[in-house]
Design a protein around this motif. Structure first.
Motif, PDB file in Angstrom:
ATOM      1  N   ALA A 197      -2.718   3.237 -12.999  1.00  0.00           N
ATOM      2  CA  ALA A 197      -3.809   3.365 -14.337  1.00  0.00           C
ATOM      3  C   ALA A 197      -4.831   4.697 -14.362  1.00  0.00           C
ATOM      4  CB  ALA A 197      -4.643   1.902 -14.461  1.00  0.00           C
ATOM      5  N   ALA A 198      -5.421   4.601 -13.012  1.00  0.00           N
ATOM      6  CA  ALA A 198      -6.531   5.801 -12.840  1.00  0.00           C
ATOM      7  C   ALA A 198      -6.309   6.947 -12.792  1.00  0.00           C
ATOM      8  CB  ALA A 198      -8.186   5.151 -11.512  1.00  0.00           C
ATOM      9  N   THR A 199      -4.792   7.414 -12.071  1.00  0.00           N
ATOM     10  CA  THR A 199      -4.737   8.881 -12.242  1.00  0.00           C
ATOM     11  C   THR A 199      -3.684   9.057 -13.806  1.00  0.00           C
ATOM     12  OG1 THR A 199      -2.025   8.433 -11.389  1.00  0.00           O
ATOM     13  CG2 THR A 199      -4.244   8.444 -10.485  1.00  0.00           C
ATOM     14  N   GLY A 200      -3.549   8.094 -14.384  1.00  0.00           N
ATOM     15  CA  GLY A 200      -2.896   8.423 -15.945  1.00  0.00           C
ATOM     16  C   GLY A 200      -0.422   8.955 -15.436  1.00  0.00           C
ATOM     17  N   ALA A 201      -0.647   8.403 -13.894  1.00  0.00           N
ATOM     18  CA  ALA A 201       0.926   8.971 -13.569  1.00  0.00           C
ATOM     19  C   ALA A 201       1.404   7.867 -14.485  1.00  0.00           C
ATOM     20  CB  ALA A 201       0.976   8.561 -11.859  1.00  0.00           C
ATOM     21  N   ALA A 202       1.661   7.081 -14.976  1.00  0.00           N
ATOM     22  CA  ALA A 202       2.892   6.707 -16.239  1.00  0.00           C
ATOM     23  C   ALA A 202       2.403   6.695 -17.378  1.00  0.00           C
ATOM     24  CB  ALA A 202       2.168   4.683 -16.089  1.00  0.00           C
TER      25      ALA A 202
ATOM     26  N   VAL B 172       0.565  -1.382   0.157  1.00  0.00           N
ATOM     27  CA  VAL B 172       0.426  -0.225  -0.024  1.00  0.00           C
ATOM     28  C   VAL B 172       0.703   1.087  -0.034  1.00  0.00           C
ATOM     29  CG1 VAL B 172      -1.767   0.890   1.315  1.00  0.00           C
ATOM     30  CG2 VAL B 172      -2.663  -1.084   0.849  1.00  0.00           C
ATOM     31  N   MET B 173       2.204   1.188  -0.126  1.00  0.00           N
ATOM     32  CA  MET B 173       3.127   2.321   1.094  1.00  0.00           C
ATOM     33  C   MET B 173       3.378   2.575  -0.367  1.00  0.00           C
ATOM     34  SD  MET B 173       4.363   2.313   4.536  1.00  0.00           S
ATOM     35  CE  MET B 173       5.556   1.247   4.481  1.00  0.00           C
ATOM     36  N   LEU B 174       3.966   1.549  -1.212  1.00  0.00           N
ATOM     37  CA  LEU B 174       4.344   1.099  -2.587  1.00  0.00           C
ATOM     38  C   LEU B 174       3.800   1.860  -3.387  1.00  0.00           C
ATOM     39  CD1 LEU B 174       7.250  -1.077  -1.937  1.00  0.00           C
ATOM     40  CD2 LEU B 174       7.166   2.061  -1.534  1.00  0.00           C
ATOM     41  N   GLY B 175       2.701   1.572  -3.172  1.00  0.00           N
ATOM     42  CA  GLY B 175       0.942   1.672  -4.540  1.00  0.00           C
ATOM     43  C   GLY B 175       1.498   3.174  -5.348  1.00  0.00           C
ATOM     44  N   GLY B 176       0.943   3.081  -6.318  1.00  0.00           N
ATOM     45  CA  GLY B 176       1.460   3.944  -7.105  1.00  0.00           C
ATOM     46  C   GLY B 176       3.163   4.674  -7.003  1.00  0.00           C
ATOM     47  N   CYS B 177       3.098   3.699  -7.449  1.00  0.00           N
ATOM     48  CA  CYS B 177       5.624   4.124  -7.694  1.00  0.00           C
ATOM     49  C   CYS B 177       5.240   5.409  -9.022  1.00  0.00           C
ATOM     50  CB  CYS B 177       5.657   3.257  -8.408  1.00  0.00           C
ATOM     51  SG  CYS B 177       6.240   2.079  -6.671  1.00  0.00           S
ATOM     52  N   SER B 178       4.213   5.745  -9.713  1.00  0.00           N
ATOM     53  CA  SER B 178       4.068   6.677 -10.663  1.00  0.00           C
ATOM     54  C   SER B 178       4.361   7.743 -10.005  1.00  0.00           C
ATOM     55  CB  SER B 178       3.763   6.194 -11.921  1.00  0.00           C
ATOM     56  OG  SER B 178       4.846   5.101 -12.639  1.00  0.00           O
ATOM     57  N   SER B 179       2.940   7.103  -9.797  1.00  0.00           N
ATOM     58  CA  SER B 179       2.563   8.621  -8.850  1.00  0.00           C
ATOM     59  C   SER B 179       3.383   9.182  -7.903  1.00  0.00           C
ATOM     60  CB  SER B 179       0.693   8.219  -8.645  1.00  0.00           C
ATOM     61  OG  SER B 179       0.173   7.507  -9.176  1.00  0.00           O
ATOM     62  N   VAL B 180       3.666   8.604  -7.340  1.00  0.00           N
ATOM     63  CA  VAL B 180       4.339   9.050  -5.770  1.00  0.00           C
ATOM     64  C   VAL B 180       6.062   9.605  -7.297  1.00  0.00           C
ATOM     65  CG1 VAL B 180       6.301   7.957  -4.418  1.00  0.00           C
ATOM     66  CG2 VAL B 180       4.022   7.319  -4.352  1.00  0.00           C
ATOM     67  N   THR B 181       6.490   8.827  -7.718  1.00  0.00           N
ATOM     68  CA  THR B 181       8.161   9.525  -8.391  1.00  0.00           C
ATOM     69  C   THR B 181       7.852  10.811 -10.021  1.00  0.00           C
ATOM     70  OG1 THR B 181       7.807   7.676 -10.180  1.00  0.00           O
ATOM     71  CG2 THR B 181       9.014   7.387  -8.116  1.00  0.00           C
ATOM     72  N   ARG B 182       6.551  10.781 -10.458  1.00  0.00           N
ATOM     73  CA  ARG B 182       6.204  11.958 -11.533  1.00  0.00           C
ATOM     74  C   ARG B 182       5.234  12.802 -11.093  1.00  0.00           C
ATOM     75  NH1 ARG B 182       7.494  10.335 -16.972  1.00  0.00           N
ATOM     76  NH2 ARG B 182       4.364  10.082 -17.299  1.00  0.00           N
ATOM     77  N   GLY B 183       4.206  11.866 -10.054  1.00  0.00           N
ATOM     78  CA  GLY B 183       3.066  13.003  -9.711  1.00  0.00           C
ATOM     79  C   GLY B 183       1.922  12.843 -11.234  1.00  0.00           C
ATOM     80  N   THR B 184       0.858  13.236 -10.611  1.00  0.00           N
ATOM     81  CA  THR B 184      -0.725  12.958 -11.494  1.00  0.00           C
ATOM     82  C   THR B 184      -0.587  14.036 -13.113  1.00  0.00           C
ATOM     83  OG1 THR B 184      -1.784  13.903 -10.092  1.00  0.00           O
ATOM     84  CG2 THR B 184      -1.524  11.669  -9.964  1.00  0.00           C
ATOM     85  N   THR B 185       0.402  15.489 -12.688  1.00  0.00           N
ATOM     86  CA  THR B 185       0.083  15.919 -13.372  1.00  0.00           C
ATOM     87  C   THR B 185       1.576  16.797 -14.640  1.00  0.00           C
ATOM     88  OG1 THR B 185       0.998  17.622 -12.006  1.00  0.00           O
ATOM     89  CG2 THR B 185      -1.637  17.744 -12.376  1.00  0.00           C
ATOM     90  N   GLU B 186       1.164  17.667 -15.944  1.00  0.00           N
ATOM     91  CA  GLU B 186       2.579  16.935 -16.716  1.00  0.00           C
ATOM     92  C   GLU B 186       2.569  18.813 -16.462  1.00  0.00           C
ATOM     93  OE1 GLU B 186       3.406  15.695 -20.003  1.00  0.00           O
ATOM     94  OE2 GLU B 186       1.797  14.553 -20.385  1.00  0.00           O
ATOM     95  N   ASN B 187       2.990  19.089 -17.246  1.00  0.00           N
ATOM     96  CA  ASN B 187       3.886  21.144 -17.800  1.00  0.00           C
ATOM     97  C   ASN B 187       4.119  20.293 -19.317  1.00  0.00           C
ATOM     98  OD1 ASN B 187       3.569  23.523 -17.195  1.00  0.00           O
ATOM     99  ND2 ASN B 187       5.611  23.433 -16.555  1.00  0.00           N
TER     100      ASN B 187
END
Length: 153
Positions: free
Chosen positions: A107-112, A11-26
């Motif tokens: 997948a839901a947040t598009g973080a990848a 659970v803590m590591l869940g969403g690695c892309s969400s954590v490392t890249r965030g859910t937004t981009e410029n």
């Protein structure tokens, strides 16, 4: 207890892309000539800026940008979403660490994913001038019709 630790770690590591890249981009936007109005659609709040500019978008948003300036043809640039190497690494991290939850979050947040193209660069095309119409040629006057000879003379 061991199972609880594994679940907590997942659970803590869940969403690695969400954590490392965030859910937004410029997204960087520019045009030739500059000073073109860029209308960014697909966001929660439609955004307009004058080029060159940049906007922050959610990675899972379906974004398109309409460029418009008086004297130029409008252009629409749809952005696609693509899994990039950084996103793929985070997604793979979810797989390796047993993070099915993290995969779902990414997948839901598009973080990848990343939007393509970025930067968005367009060259505006001038509006074609209306075709020149020739003024109608002046009509030459016709000579009067010759009078018919009188019968019986």
């Amino acid at each position: 207890m061991r199972l609880f630790g594994i679940v907590a770690l997942s659970v803590m590591l869940g969403g690695c892309s969400s954590v490392t890249r965030g859910t937004t981009e410029n997204i960087s936007i520019s045009s030739t000539p500059s000073g073109v109005e860029a209308v960014v659609s697909g966001l929660e709040v439609p955004t307009t800026c004058m080029t060159p500019c940049s906007v922050v978008v959610k990675r899972n948003a379906d974004v398109s940008i309409t460029f418009q300036k008086e004297g130029y043809e409008p252009q629409i640039v749809p952005l696609s979403r693509d899994i990039q190497t950084g996103g793929a690494a985070g997604f793979a991290g979810n797989l390796l660490l047993g993070g099915a939850i993290g995969m779902g979050v990414d997948a839901a947040t598009g973080a990848a994913t990343d939007h393509k193209p970025n930067p968005v660069i367009v060259t505006m095309q001038p509006v074609a001038p209306p075709p020149r119409t020739r003024p109608p040629a002046p009509k030459k006057p016709r000579p009067p019709a010759a009078a018919a000879p009188e019968a019986g003379t």
